[in-house]
Design a protein around this motif. Sequence first.
Motif, PDB file in Angstrom:
ATOM      1  N   GLY A   8      42.837 -56.574  19.915  1.00  0.00           N
ATOM      2  CA  GLY A   8      41.691 -57.017  20.046  1.00  0.00           C
ATOM      3  C   GLY A   8      41.086 -57.669  18.771  1.00  0.00           C
ATOM      4  N   LEU A   9      42.057 -57.449  17.494  1.00  0.00           N
ATOM      5  CA  LEU A   9      41.730 -58.173  16.257  1.00  0.00           C
ATOM      6  C   LEU A   9      42.586 -59.106  15.698  1.00  0.00           C
ATOM      7  CD1 LEU A   9      39.482 -57.736  13.974  1.00  0.00           C
ATOM      8  CD2 LEU A   9      41.043 -56.161  12.952  1.00  0.00           C
ATOM      9  N   ASP A 109      27.751 -61.612  10.963  1.00  0.00           N
ATOM     10  CA  ASP A 109      27.150 -61.524  12.438  1.00  0.00           C
ATOM     11  C   ASP A 109      28.019 -60.693  13.315  1.00  0.00           C
ATOM     12  OD1 ASP A 109      29.107 -63.173  12.195  1.00  0.00           O
ATOM     13  OD2 ASP A 109      27.998 -65.111  13.406  1.00  0.00           O
ATOM     14  N   TYR A 110      29.156 -60.167  12.617  1.00  0.00           N
ATOM     15  CA  TYR A 110      30.048 -59.313  13.521  1.00  0.00           C
ATOM     16  C   TYR A 110      30.912 -58.310  12.723  1.00  0.00           C
ATOM     17  CZ  TYR A 110      34.043 -61.592  11.480  1.00  0.00           C
ATOM     18  OH  TYR A 110      35.101 -62.087  10.626  1.00  0.00           O
ATOM     19  N   VAL A 111      31.302 -57.195  13.202  1.00  0.00           N
ATOM     20  CA  VAL A 111      32.309 -56.211  12.467  1.00  0.00           C
ATOM     21  C   VAL A 111      33.264 -56.465  13.092  1.00  0.00           C
ATOM     22  CG1 VAL A 111      30.236 -54.678  11.482  1.00  0.00           C
ATOM     23  CG2 VAL A 111      31.147 -54.257  13.921  1.00  0.00           C
ATOM     24  N   ASP A 112      34.532 -56.402  12.205  1.00  0.00           N
ATOM     25  CA  ASP A 112      35.776 -56.259  12.980  1.00  0.00           C
ATOM     26  C   ASP A 112      36.367 -55.190  13.688  1.00  0.00           C
ATOM     27  OD1 ASP A 112      37.123 -58.645  11.184  1.00  0.00           O
ATOM     28  OD2 ASP A 112      35.930 -57.514  10.115  1.00  0.00           O
ATOM     29  N   LEU A 113      35.992 -53.836  13.169  1.00  0.00           N
ATOM     30  CA  LEU A 113      36.358 -52.503  14.031  1.00  0.00           C
ATOM     31  C   LEU A 113      34.924 -51.815  13.783  1.00  0.00           C
ATOM     32  CD1 LEU A 113      39.579 -51.985  11.653  1.00  0.00           C
ATOM     33  CD2 LEU A 113      39.646 -52.776  14.084  1.00  0.00           C
ATOM     34  N   TYR A 114      34.577 -51.329  14.936  1.00  0.00           N
ATOM     35  CA  TYR A 114      33.315 -50.522  15.086  1.00  0.00           C
ATOM     36  C   TYR A 114      33.787 -49.199  15.774  1.00  0.00           C
ATOM     37  CZ  TYR A 114      28.705 -49.059  15.516  1.00  0.00           C
ATOM     38  OH  TYR A 114      27.255 -48.814  15.300  1.00  0.00           O
ATOM     39  N   LYS A 142      34.586 -56.785  17.377  1.00  0.00           N
ATOM     40  CA  LYS A 142      35.721 -57.337  17.826  1.00  0.00           C
ATOM     41  C   LYS A 142      36.858 -56.266  18.387  1.00  0.00           C
ATOM     42  CE  LYS A 142      35.356 -61.407  15.851  1.00  0.00           C
ATOM     43  NZ  LYS A 142      34.976 -62.440  16.767  1.00  0.00           N
ATOM     44  N   ALA A 143      36.828 -55.281  17.742  1.00  0.00           N
ATOM     45  CA  ALA A 143      37.568 -53.947  18.431  1.00  0.00           C
ATOM     46  C   ALA A 143      36.674 -52.925  18.200  1.00  0.00           C
ATOM     47  CB  ALA A 143      38.984 -53.792  17.758  1.00  0.00           C
ATOM     48  N   ILE A 144      36.929 -51.664  19.120  1.00  0.00           N
ATOM     49  CA  ILE A 144      36.248 -50.440  19.099  1.00  0.00           C
ATOM     50  C   ILE A 144      37.222 -49.220  19.048  1.00  0.00           C
ATOM     51  CG2 ILE A 144      34.226 -51.138  20.302  1.00  0.00           C
ATOM     52  CD1 ILE A 144      35.256 -50.145  22.902  1.00  0.00           C
ATOM     53  N   GLY A 145      36.713 -48.048  18.470  1.00  0.00           N
ATOM     54  CA  GLY A 145      37.326 -46.973  18.270  1.00  0.00           C
ATOM     55  C   GLY A 145      36.639 -45.859  18.103  1.00  0.00           C
ATOM     56  N   GLY A 146      37.021 -44.601  18.140  1.00  0.00           N
ATOM     57  CA  GLY A 146      36.462 -43.361  18.031  1.00  0.00           C
ATOM     58  C   GLY A 146      36.700 -42.613  16.760  1.00  0.00           C
ATOM     59  N   SER A 147      35.753 -42.063  15.973  1.00  0.00           N
ATOM     60  CA  SER A 147      35.994 -41.444  14.641  1.00  0.00           C
ATOM     61  C   SER A 147      35.513 -39.971  15.041  1.00  0.00           C
ATOM     62  CB  SER A 147      35.222 -42.141  13.652  1.00  0.00           C
ATOM     63  OG  SER A 147      35.050 -41.056  12.321  1.00  0.00           O
ATOM     64  N   THR A 170      40.841 -48.958  20.834  1.00  0.00           N
ATOM     65  CA  THR A 170      42.148 -49.554  20.505  1.00  0.00           C
ATOM     66  C   THR A 170      42.479 -48.789  19.022  1.00  0.00           C
ATOM     67  OG1 THR A 170      41.216 -51.383  19.659  1.00  0.00           O
ATOM     68  CG2 THR A 170      42.170 -51.594  21.797  1.00  0.00           C
ATOM     69  N   PHE A 171      41.755 -48.256  18.510  1.00  0.00           N
ATOM     70  CA  PHE A 171      42.190 -47.275  17.497  1.00  0.00           C
ATOM     71  C   PHE A 171      41.433 -45.866  17.205  1.00  0.00           C
ATOM     72  CE2 PHE A 171      38.256 -49.517  15.929  1.00  0.00           C
ATOM     73  CZ  PHE A 171      37.543 -48.942  15.029  1.00  0.00           C
ATOM     74  N   SER A 172      41.825 -45.131  16.474  1.00  0.00           N
ATOM     75  CA  SER A 172      40.955 -43.546  16.328  1.00  0.00           C
ATOM     76  C   SER A 172      41.098 -43.207  14.752  1.00  0.00           C
ATOM     77  CB  SER A 172      41.830 -42.577  17.193  1.00  0.00           C
ATOM     78  OG  SER A 172      41.238 -41.335  16.870  1.00  0.00           O
ATOM     79  N   SER A 173      40.179 -42.499  14.530  1.00  0.00           N
ATOM     80  CA  SER A 173      39.922 -42.102  13.119  1.00  0.00           C
ATOM     81  C   SER A 173      39.510 -40.691  12.837  1.00  0.00           C
ATOM     82  CB  SER A 173      38.923 -43.034  12.422  1.00  0.00           C
ATOM     83  OG  SER A 173      38.961 -42.689  11.003  1.00  0.00           O
ATOM     84  N   PRO A 174      40.478 -39.821  13.007  1.00  0.00           N
ATOM     85  CA  PRO A 174      40.270 -38.410  13.046  1.00  0.00           C
ATOM     86  C   PRO A 174      40.923 -38.064  11.175  1.00  0.00           C
ATOM     87  CG  PRO A 174      42.353 -38.714  13.959  1.00  0.00           C
ATOM     88  CD  PRO A 174      41.795 -40.185  13.558  1.00  0.00           C
ATOM     89  N   ASN A 175      40.868 -36.863  10.825  1.00  0.00           N
ATOM     90  CA  ASN A 175      41.414 -36.529   9.919  1.00  0.00           C
ATOM     91  C   ASN A 175      43.102 -36.283  10.035  1.00  0.00           C
ATOM     92  OD1 ASN A 175      42.160 -33.421   8.395  1.00  0.00           O
ATOM     93  ND2 ASN A 175      41.984 -35.075   7.037  1.00  0.00           N
ATOM     94  N   LEU A 176      43.674 -36.845   9.215  1.00  0.00           N
ATOM     95  CA  LEU A 176      45.226 -36.521   9.109  1.00  0.00           C
ATOM     96  C   LEU A 176      45.762 -36.397   7.906  1.00  0.00           C
ATOM     97  CD1 LEU A 176      47.932 -36.169  10.517  1.00  0.00           C
ATOM     98  CD2 LEU A 176      48.382 -38.468  10.422  1.00  0.00           C
ATOM     99  N   SER A 177      46.189 -35.182   7.567  1.00  0.00           N
ATOM    100  CA  SER A 177      46.865 -35.092   6.057  1.00  0.00           C
ATOM    101  C   SER A 177      47.854 -33.801   6.274  1.00  0.00           C
ATOM    102  CB  SER A 177      45.934 -34.343   5.354  1.00  0.00           C
ATOM    103  OG  SER A 177      45.356 -32.942   5.614  1.00  0.00           O
ATOM    104  N   LEU A 178      48.713 -33.916   5.285  1.00  0.00           N
ATOM    105  CA  LEU A 178      49.944 -33.011   5.109  1.00  0.00           C
ATOM    106  C   LEU A 178      49.197 -31.460   4.914  1.00  0.00           C
ATOM    107  CD1 LEU A 178      52.498 -32.071   4.912  1.00  0.00           C
ATOM    108  CD2 LEU A 178      52.548 -32.807   2.740  1.00  0.00           C
TER     109      LEU A 178
END
Length: 308
Positions: A8-9, A109-114, A142-147, A170-178
């Motif tokens: 989408g981007l 007037d737009y955001v790339d990732l929301y 442009k593209a949507i995701g879930g945080s 088309t994307f996700s934003s959780p916490n991921l760490s070692l």
Amino acid sequence: MKTITIPGLEKEVTNLIQGSDYFKPSVYEKVCNVLDRYVAIGGNTIDTAHIYCGGESEVAIGMWLKERNNREDMVILTKGAHHDQTGSRVNAEAISKDLYESLDRLQTDYVDLYALHRDDPTVPVSEIIEILNEHIKAGRIKAIGGSNWTVQRLQEANEYAAKNGLVGFTFSSPNLSLAKANEPFWAGCVSADSSDLAWHKEHQFPLMSWSSQARGFFTGRFSPEDRSDSDIVRVFYSDANWERLRRAEQLANDKGVTTIQIALAYVLNQPFPACALIGAQNEQELQSCYEGSLIELSEEELNWLENV
């Protein structure tokens, strides 16, 4: 800098994403120094949110974008519909309100990732996908995701979108760490576990990790005896995480890099498209992150670091 593709981007997204939860017009010189240096090492993506610093983060970014006249060169990730003192705000009215305010602050007037900053499982995914698609159709997103969305809800939303000819997440934003979280850092937050990572691998679904370096757990500032930071103790203190820290130190020594760079490399070497949100505040921290982003880890090294 390495990049990933988000469906989408058109623009590529750099795998280091500069965080902005401390950006304000009152520290605008610092904002400019950080963003200018970030761009200089090849970065192009800024993470912000409607709630960061009461909206001042977006305002400062908008000022910088206008001054540098580089809006089309940058990827802006912002988030909305975070809960407030009255409760959940994952609804069409709040999503639209926050988006319009974010656009105004960012002077674009737009955001790339929301991304929706939180989820509310009581709200049908149909309602959420429908309103987000209205904004996509209008060109505001442009593209949507879930945080902080579970993979189950992401899957459900995308199945609805596919059935109805709509654009899905088309994307996700959780916490991921070692360092694996014992419990959420904040209520409603999601940390990716092994089953989540398997889903991301199966679907090759892009993941953008917040707190990718576990809020400094791998810097050497913490030890089992030091319990001065109650949040770090609550979330990250465990026998398994101390062993992961020990292994990261060993691997860092073998490769001639720092432990925190190994922790960053763990996130960026996942078997699916992955980015790390970084909180760098000066040139030294930016350079450390950049060098860490270049480290390649094998599947065997990833498994050895993680599987304690």
